[in-house]
Enzyme design. Sequence first.
Site, short mmCIF file in Angstrom:
data_model
loop_
_atom_site.label_atom_id
_atom_site.label_comp_id
_atom_site.label_asym_id
_atom_site.label_seq_id
_atom_site.Cartn_x
_atom_site.Cartn_y
_atom_site.Cartn_z
N ARG A 277 43.67 37.40 -28.97
CA ARG A 277 44.85 36.57 -29.19
C ARG A 277 44.97 36.34 -30.69
O ARG A 277 44.05 35.85 -31.33
CB ARG A 277 44.72 35.23 -28.48
CG ARG A 277 45.89 34.30 -28.80
CD ARG A 277 45.65 32.89 -28.28
NE ARG A 277 46.72 32.00 -28.71
CZ ARG A 277 46.53 30.83 -29.31
NH1 ARG A 277 45.31 30.41 -29.58
NH2 ARG A 277 47.56 30.08 -29.66
N ASP B 20 51.01 35.65 -30.44
CA ASP B 20 51.77 34.52 -29.92
C ASP B 20 53.23 34.56 -30.36
O ASP B 20 54.09 33.96 -29.72
CB ASP B 20 51.14 33.20 -30.39
CG ASP B 20 50.30 32.55 -29.30
OD1 ASP B 20 50.61 32.75 -28.12
OD2 ASP B 20 49.34 31.84 -29.63
#
Length: 405
Positions: free
Chosen positions: A92, A149
């Site tokens: 991530r 993100d």
Amino acid sequence: MKILIINTGSSSLKFAIYQYENSKKLISGVIEKIKEQKSIIKIINTDGSITERFEKGIENHPKAIEKMFKILLNSNSKILKNISEIKIIGHRVVHGGSYFKNSVILKNSNLDKLKQSSKLAPLHNPSAIAAIETVLKILPHAKQVLCFDTSWHQTIKKHAFLYATPYSWYKEHNIRKYGFHGLSYSYVTKRSSEILNKKIDNLNLIILHLGNGASINAVKDGKSYDTSMGITPLEGLVMGTRSGDIDPSIINLMSTILNKNTKQIEEILNKESGILGISEKSNDMRDIWNKIEEGEYQSKLAVEIMTYRVKKYIGSYIAILDFNVDAIVFTGGIGVVDYEVRELALKGFEKIGIELDLEKNKMAQNKNLESEISTIKSKVKILAIPTNEESTILEDIYNLIPKNL
């Protein structure tokens, strides 16, 4: 063959191992308080049992990655016999800048672009880059997938993502809204589609990711349409330690008054503001509610400011979706558990047909359970859905690296 998923924070490292063939989670854990005198290591086994221990401070993210591999190899669960069983690593990454519209397989050129994006996320991206480079040294032949993100918000149109600053700032320096929590919003949108039994392409949502970091996302026809966070995660809602929206002139004003440089003021806005700044007690909502029960004024004020801001954003997003909203969805640690925040945020919306069932809402306090908390006659469904960013990362991994590898 195993998949390792890594989620780096500014002072933490979350990790999980999945079986490649069936996507089964085998073990997960987190290393917290990196760079502090004592670090905390938690291991979560498949049976739900948790082991926790304190260690002498882990000085940086590369050391945390090395510690993580030692933990996985020495685990009582014998998940790994050899580190080479890990063939794929999913990361991530908070900020992909203008370069990354989708998840990508790591290449030298991608890493260079990621480093260039770090100036937009100095609090978050450096730790992710450190983790990527350390894994590259330890497992040079494994495939690494970068999941951003910001990618989810690449569908936001220019009139919504541009700031009213000189256009040259955008053309020459990429100054614009990017938005965050995209992996979470992607997952929650898909789950909402399944729960509501409605095709994603026809789905309009307002999703609130409420945790220590908090944002809101307007989803139109299954795609991100607008979001509260901006070029950094500082913009938007009042958060645990972040101010959210403020008059930008405050930065120079307080720089002069406090005799601090603008970087120091920005640090205060990121780490000493929000719920913590107003309450002067805590950024943990459990502590805040306890203080409110004791009659503490500033804690009550902090909640009022936070939920007032949330309500303003919900109202504005209802408007930009042309009053065509299928569901309002709460996710994140506060969004799924804190029924009082949900109640305050939605108070008054019953006048336009958005009705919260107070009894159902009060019962919905389990961080692992999905709940429908609207009344039967509500024109808009209200849901609480625990997020699962790892699920989005896994899905992107399989899209980029098919299971017949």
